[in-house]
Design a protein around this motif. Structure first.
Motif, short mmCIF file in Angstrom:
data_model
loop_
_atom_site.label_atom_id
_atom_site.label_comp_id
_atom_site.label_asym_id
_atom_site.label_seq_id
_atom_site.Cartn_x
_atom_site.Cartn_y
_atom_site.Cartn_z
N ARG A 64 0.54 -0.97 0.10
CA ARG A 64 0.18 -0.09 -0.29
C ARG A 64 0.88 1.32 -0.18
O ARG A 64 0.29 2.65 -0.21
N ARG A 65 2.29 1.17 0.20
CA ARG A 65 2.78 2.10 -0.27
C ARG A 65 3.26 3.50 -0.94
O ARG A 65 2.76 2.53 -2.05
N ALA A 66 2.53 4.21 -1.24
CA ALA A 66 2.72 5.39 -2.41
C ALA A 66 4.53 4.89 -2.63
O ALA A 66 5.36 4.58 -2.59
N CYS A 67 3.87 4.40 -4.57
CA CYS A 67 4.94 4.81 -5.52
C CYS A 67 5.33 6.19 -5.43
O CYS A 67 5.31 7.26 -6.15
N THR A 68 6.84 5.80 -4.91
CA THR A 68 8.02 6.97 -5.65
C THR A 68 8.44 7.00 -6.72
O THR A 68 9.52 6.39 -7.52
N VAL A 69 8.15 8.36 -7.74
CA VAL A 69 8.60 8.26 -9.04
C VAL A 69 9.52 9.48 -8.93
O VAL A 69 9.75 10.13 -8.60
N ALA A 70 11.26 9.40 -9.55
CA ALA A 70 11.98 10.04 -9.44
C ALA A 70 12.03 10.24 -11.05
O ALA A 70 12.09 9.51 -11.79
N VAL A 71 11.85 11.92 -11.66
CA VAL A 71 12.65 12.05 -13.02
C VAL A 71 13.22 12.76 -12.79
O VAL A 71 13.75 14.08 -12.31
N VAL A 72 14.55 12.45 -13.87
CA VAL A 72 15.65 12.76 -14.01
C VAL A 72 15.66 13.20 -15.39
O VAL A 72 16.16 12.67 -16.30
N ALA A 73 16.57 14.43 -15.04
CA ALA A 73 16.46 15.51 -16.37
C ALA A 73 17.89 16.67 -16.50
O ALA A 73 17.67 17.13 -14.92
N PRO A 74 18.82 16.63 -17.60
CA PRO A 74 19.74 17.12 -17.11
C PRO A 74 19.64 18.78 -17.00
O PRO A 74 20.65 19.65 -15.97
N ASN A 75 17.98 19.08 -17.63
CA ASN A 75 17.85 20.52 -17.41
C ASN A 75 15.84 19.99 -16.64
O ASN A 75 15.17 19.85 -17.19
N TYR A 76 16.02 21.47 -16.27
CA TYR A 76 14.41 21.64 -15.54
C TYR A 76 13.87 23.15 -15.01
O TYR A 76 15.02 24.32 -15.02
N PRO A 77 12.71 23.28 -15.11
CA PRO A 77 12.62 25.08 -14.80
C PRO A 77 12.70 25.25 -13.50
O PRO A 77 13.18 24.90 -12.58
N PRO A 78 12.89 27.08 -13.49
CA PRO A 78 13.35 28.05 -14.53
C PRO A 78 13.77 27.93 -15.82
O PRO A 78 13.47 28.12 -16.88
N ARG A 79 14.80 27.13 -16.27
CA ARG A 79 15.48 26.90 -17.37
C ARG A 79 14.62 26.30 -18.50
O ARG A 79 13.29 25.96 -18.07
N CYS A 80 14.02 27.41 -19.65
CA CYS A 80 13.48 26.92 -20.77
C CYS A 80 13.62 26.05 -21.74
O CYS A 80 14.41 26.08 -22.23
N GLY A 81 12.79 25.59 -22.10
CA GLY A 81 12.57 24.39 -23.56
C GLY A 81 11.87 22.83 -23.10
O GLY A 81 11.26 23.41 -21.64
N GLY A 82 11.34 23.03 -24.44
CA GLY A 82 10.66 21.75 -24.55
C GLY A 82 10.79 20.62 -23.52
O GLY A 82 9.67 20.72 -22.85
N VAL A 83 12.18 20.53 -23.29
CA VAL A 83 12.20 18.84 -22.26
C VAL A 83 11.93 19.19 -21.37
O VAL A 83 11.86 18.40 -20.15
N GLU A 84 12.71 20.49 -20.46
CA GLU A 84 12.34 21.29 -19.49
C GLU A 84 10.89 21.05 -18.88
O GLU A 84 10.44 20.57 -18.28
N HIS A 85 10.03 21.17 -19.75
CA HIS A 85 8.49 21.40 -19.68
C HIS A 85 7.95 19.89 -19.85
O HIS A 85 6.97 20.07 -18.71
N TYR A 86 8.67 19.34 -20.67
CA TYR A 86 7.90 17.85 -20.75
C TYR A 86 8.09 17.15 -19.17
O TYR A 86 7.86 16.94 -18.72
#
Length: 785
Positions: free
Chosen positions: A380-402
């Motif tokens: 019943r434990r909540a599943c923790t998902v780590a989203v790992v990305a080289p860049n992330y907002p506030p940096r601007c770009g399609g990959v970052e927003h995705y």
């Protein structure tokens, strides 16, 4: 639900008076009466009580452990771990719930519980005193003993979102917010009285000076000329009471202030009901119980915009918020409530309705029991998902927003928790914060090569953070070598989802292309084989067509990106949104500038370039050489609301990319959702987004004249612009709305987590057998020899 024996370990318990004490007592009461659990209390001997076992209220056994010493109001006692272990064994406890932040007691409970499920409830943020030595001790404790206690906990409860935000390295991605509640029967609502009476409820200890009673006394002094009958009831006791009484004398308001001392039960509820407004000008607080109690009684509250208070009080909605320390603003807010009976009634009613709906102790106990069930039952434990990305907002770009959108969808799913691991843009030090409710770990970056952040410490840091955040599934995003590849490599037995965004990154530079070609030919296929699932963000992604890969394109928030005026009625503005880096010459901004220079027959047209990067000066110089600098606006990076306005009011948006590195072009979909006509090159994934002549116009890449001709058509032909804008909006809604796209991710994450919980390591053979349950074709046996 199976009844269990729960040990609540709290450093303080009634007859002590305070928010922590009331929280633990009400939780104990409801666990017993509402949920059928057997409850045992372990606390310290204080306020004249003696060590030993007592029968507490409702027959709940209360063990008071000796605390012969105190350090800055913190009880300290020998052998707590051993004594708590004896209580756990003697009472046959099934679960231990320790309450902090008072040091040592919760830490002793964590050591004493052994293999039993352990839940940590943390009630406030950082323990800072404003003095160097105590703050150093607190910081050392948080990084050592508290860190180990938090790591020991199967589940963590925070009393407000700000608690997790202040200690994100310990609680981020693992905590559940369960704020203090209220018993509506003990604090019944009643009409707001006419008398100008203010109540303050809080500790008067010198250590609680942050509660802001001196600010309130000074504000009261400025109110007395306009409200000669105003009166303040101060409820509470402590070592600073005489200081506050002396201040009231010096201000000449002693006749207007009554120090009621300590009140409990019906007397406390009566103090709330007798008042017209509760004032709590605290300088910092996580989630004050007194606000909840006053709102339950239907009283408006005037308090400060600090800590977790804004999550409870909405300014001019169910209370009034002022800046901490601002006596003038505090007096104005109190004066408005005292003078305007309709305002007082409206705020009081709204507060009562909110508390009755969200913050009853019954509701909070239900949430707590759900946490206990998750701690006791791994399935019943909540599943923790780590989203790992080289860049992330506030940096601007399609990959970052995705990546941000995937993280947000995970965070909004009640059965999941989200965390983000990305690269820092500010230096080599790692930072942790809470952004939009999601913990974001920004790993220190030593250097950037071709716009790709790098650090030799990342392999070790990634392992550490995946362990600390208790990550179940890793979703790595990679448009280029680096952090995403490493996340797949160091994930261990955790299932991994590799989302690959780019087509070939070859750029036409011989030396660079040698490295890129070697990576795409030899390294990237190994990363793909290592991942448990592959997601291609477009048909030209290098992951597309691989065995078992699925396609989940970028999307758009169609409720936020809504159409502006008809395209034909907009100013003749050509808009570009995206990066302007030297490492991204494939974006084709030079092509756009040359095309715009060819629009000399449209002198009223303007070109607006939104985005930042190290190539801005070069693009500006090119605009000057072309003689169009007076018609080109370089806006840099702008806030989202300004960007949205720019898209809704542009006559045309252009994406002039020249290579397959542009695998999709999220900005196209966002503009289409705004009803803005779009023009894109025929490179990469752009032709899969734009249907030429239907939802936009395509032109041959690297052809400025063709781009100029396409823009000219849309700027001159209003009927065509309106038709393409409308068709683009329909396409965005039908094909690219985010909820349908992120739901695919959520199903994929659930499937992978379920397989792992079922005892599988989710490597290829297992994945190919089990994936059809979720409607996904995961990588086949070819993925691993």
């Amino acid at each position: 639900m199976t009844p269990r024996t729960v040990l609540l370990a709290s450093p303080y318990f009634p007859p002590d008076l305070g928010g922590l004490e009331r929280y633990v007592w009400n939780l104990a009461r409801l666990l017993r009466s509402r949920h059928g659990h057997r409850v045992v209390i372990a606390t310290t001997a204080s306020r004249g009580t003696q060590p030993g076992r007592y029968d507490g209220p409702d027959g709940i056994p209360v063990y008071r452990l000796p605390a012969p010493a105190r350090i800055s109001h913190t009880p300290v006692g020998p052998h707590w771990s051993r004594r708590l272990h004896s209580i756990i064994e003697g009472e046959r406890a099934d679960l231990v719930n320790a309450h902090a932040p008072v040091p040592l007691f919760a830490d002793a409970a964590a050591r004493a519980c052994g293999a039993l499920p352990f839940v940590l409830t943390y009630h406030t943020g950082r323990m800072r005193k404003g003095r160097v030595a105590p703050d150093l001790v607190c910081a050392t404790y948080e990084r050592t003993m508290l860190a180990r206690t938090a790591a020991r906990a199967q589940e963590i409860v925070c009393s407000s979102d700000c608690v997790a935000a202040e200690l994100p390295a310990l609680f981020g991605g693992r905590s559940t917010t369960i704020s203090p509640g209220v018993d509506p029967e003990s604090f019944p609502a009643s009409p707001v009285p006419d008398a100008p009476r203010i109540v303050f409820v809080g500790s008067l200890e010198r250590a609680a000076a942050h509660k802001g009673l001196p600010d309130l006394l000074r504000a009261l002094a400025s109110l007395t000329p306009a409200f000669p009958d105003v009166h303040l009831d101060v409820v509470g006791t402590g070592s600073a009471a005489v200081d506050h009484e002396a201040l009231a004398q010096r201000l000449g308001i002693a006749p207007h202030v009554t120090f009621q001392g300590r009140l409990e039960g019906e007397d406390l509820a009566a103090a709330y009901r007798d008042a017209r407004v509760l004032a709590l000008p605290t300088h910092f607080d996580s989630f004050p119980c007194v606000l909840v109690e006053a709102m339950a009684c239907g009283r408006p509250v005037v308090t400060t915009h600090v800590g977790g208070i804004p999550s409870l009080v909405t300014h001019d909605g169910n209370g009034l918020l002022v800046a901490p320390g601002s006596e003038e603003r505090l007096a104005e807010a109190l004066g408005s409530v005292l003078a305007d009976h309709a305002l007082a009634q409206r705020l009081g009613s709204a507060g009562h309705e909110y508390v009755a709906r969200e913050l009853t102790w019954e509701r909070q106990s239900d949430r707590t029991v759900d946490v206990f069930d998750r701690a006791s039952d791994r399935s019943r434990r909540a599943c923790t998902v780590a989203v790992v990305a080289p860049n992330y907002p506030p940096r601007c770009g399609g990959v970052e927003h995705y990546a941000a959108r995937v993280a947000r969808a995970v965070a909004e799913d009640p059965a999941m928790r989200a965390a983000v691991i990305t690269a820092s843009t500010t230096g080599w030090r790692t930072s942790v914060g809470i952004e939009h409710g999601v913990p974001v770990v920004r790993l220190g970056t030593w250097a950037r090569h071709l716009n790709t952040p790098v650090s030799p410490l990342w392999p070790l840091q990634l392992r550490r953070w995946l362990h600390r955040l208790r990550v179940d599934v890793v979703n790595a995003h990679a448009p280029a070598p680096g952090l995403g590849d490493l996340a797949v490599a160091v994930s261990g037995k955790r299932p991994t989802v590799m989302t690959y965004h780019a087509g070939s990154m070859l750029q036409g530079h011989k030396d660079v292309d040698l490295l890129v070609h070697a990576y795409e030919r030899h390294v990237l296929p190994r990363v793909f084989r290592r991942a448990d699932a592959l997601v291609a963000s477009s048909p030209v992604s290098l992951a597309h067509g691989r065995p078992g890969a699925v396609q989940i394109t970028p999307g758009v928030d169609v409720e936020r990106f809504t159409p502006g005026p008809p395209a034909s009625a907009r100013p003749r503005t050509v808009l570009y949104v995206g990066r302007m880096d030297r490492a991204s010459p494939w974006k084709g901004i030079d092509v756009l500038l040359r095309a715009f220079a060819a629009l000399s027959d449209l002198p009223e047209a303007r070109l607006r370039l939104v985005g930042s990067g190290d190539a801005l000066a070069e693009h500006r110089a090119l605009a000057e050489r072309l003689g169009i600098i007076d018609r080109v606006e370089f806006t840099g990076r702008v806030p989202e609301d300004i960007l949205l306005s720019a898209m809704r009011n542009a006559a045309v948006l252009v994406l002039p990319s020249r290579t397959a590195a542009e695998s999709f072009g999220m900005v196209l979909v966002e503009a289409m959702a705004c009803g803005t006509p779009v023009v894109g090159s025929d490179a990469g994934g752009i032709p899969h987004v734009i249907t030429d002549g239907v939802t936009g116009l395509l032109f041959p890449h690297d052809d400025p004249d063709a781009l100029a001709a396409a823009c000219r058509r849309l700027l001159r032909d209003g009927e065509l612009a309106d038709r393409l804008g409308g068709a683009g909006r329909c396409r965005a809604v039908e094909r690219y709305a985010w909820p349908a796209l992120t739901d695919q991710y959520l199903r994929l994450f659930r499937s992978l987590a379920a397989d792992r919980d079922g005892g599988q390591s989710m490597r290829p053979a297992t994945a190919s057998r089990r994936a059809p349950r979720a409607g996904f074709a995961l990588p086949s046996a070819r993925r691993r020899p």
